[in-house]
Design a protein around this motif. Structure first.
Motif, PDB file in Angstrom:
ATOM      1  N   VAL A 128      -5.770   3.000  -2.331  1.00  0.00           N
ATOM      2  CA  VAL A 128      -4.996   2.731  -1.117  1.00  0.00           C
ATOM      3  C   VAL A 128      -5.611   3.425   0.092  1.00  0.00           C
ATOM      4  CG1 VAL A 128      -2.775   3.131   0.021  1.00  0.00           C
ATOM      5  CG2 VAL A 128      -2.843   2.300  -2.337  1.00  0.00           C
ATOM      6  N   GLU A 167      -8.245  -4.559  -5.500  1.00  0.00           N
ATOM      7  CA  GLU A 167      -7.450  -3.331  -5.484  1.00  0.00           C
ATOM      8  C   GLU A 167      -6.031  -3.597  -5.973  1.00  0.00           C
ATOM      9  OE1 GLU A 167     -10.983  -2.908  -3.280  1.00  0.00           O
ATOM     10  OE2 GLU A 167      -9.400  -4.392  -2.960  1.00  0.00           O
ATOM     11  N   GLN A 198       0.824  -1.208   0.000  1.00  0.00           N
ATOM     12  CA  GLN A 198       0.000   0.000   0.000  1.00  0.00           C
ATOM     13  C   GLN A 198       0.856   1.255   0.000  1.00  0.00           C
ATOM     14  OE1 GLN A 198      -2.372  -1.288   3.467  1.00  0.00           O
ATOM     15  NE2 GLN A 198      -4.152  -0.576   2.300  1.00  0.00           N
ATOM     16  N   TRP A 220      -7.250  -3.104   1.163  1.00  0.00           N
ATOM     17  CA  TRP A 220      -6.234  -3.576   0.217  1.00  0.00           C
ATOM     18  C   TRP A 220      -6.465  -5.061  -0.038  1.00  0.00           C
ATOM     19  CZ3 TRP A 220      -3.264  -1.697  -3.304  1.00  0.00           C
ATOM     20  CH2 TRP A 220      -2.034  -2.250  -3.662  1.00  0.00           C
TER      21      TRP A 220
END
Length: 142
Positions: free
Chosen positions: A59, A68, A12, A64
C-alpha cells in the motif's frame, strides 16, 4: 518520509490498517491456557506478521493496481486460513479434553486483520481497479 493519506483509496486504507492489525496480533497471545500463554510468534504468527507487513508495504510503496490487490487477497486468505486452523485446533483439544485452552486477543486480531485484508483486496479489485488507471492516463494540467 511523510505519507499523504488523503491520496489513498478506501481499499488502500483498509488494507494498510489490516496489515497493521495483523502484525500487532501476531505478537500478542494467540492461546491462553490458564497460567500459560502462547504468542503468535511461537508458531505461525511469524508468517502472519510477514503477510501483514507485506500488505502494508504494498500500500505504501507501490501503485494500487490489480497485482497489489490480488496479492492482498491472497495474503489475507492465507492469514485467515492460518488463524482458522488455530481456532480449529483449540476446539479439537477441548473436545479431547487435552487442554483447556482459549483463543487469545492476538488470534482474534489476526483473524480480523486477515479478513480485512481479504475484503480490502476484493473491494479494490471490484471498485477501484479502473480508477487508478484512469487517473494515470488523465492529461496533466500545465
Amino acid at each position: 518520509m511523510e505519507i499523504d493519506t488523503d491520496s489513498l483509496t478506501t481499499g488502500q486504507k483498509v488494507a494498510a490498517g489490516a496489515g497493521i492489525v495483523t502484525a500487532i496480533g501476531a505478537v500478542l497471545p494467540w492461546v491462553d491456557a490458564g497460567i500459560v500463554t502462547v504468542s503468535g510468534l511461537d508458531g505461525d504468527g511469524v508468517l502472519t506478521i510477514i503477510f501483514g507487513l507485506v500488505v502494508l508495504g504494498l500500500v505504501l510503496v507501490r501503485e494500487w493496481g490489480t497485482v497489489e490487490m490480488a496479492a492482498t487477497v491472497v495474503l489475507g486468505l492465507m492469514t485467515t486460513l492460518i488463524a482458522g486452523n488455530v481456532y480449529g485446533n483449540l476446539e479439537d483439544q477441548a473436545a479431547q479434553q487435552i487442554l483447556e485452552a482459549q483463543a487469545g486477543i492476538g488470534l482474534h486480531l489476526t483473524l480480523l486483520g486477515g479478513l480485512a485484508m481479504l475484503g480490502a483486496g476484493v473491494y479494490g479489485y471490484l471498485k477501484e481497479r479502473n480508477t487508478s488507471t484512469r487517473q494515470a492516463q488523465a492529461p496533466r494540467a500545465r
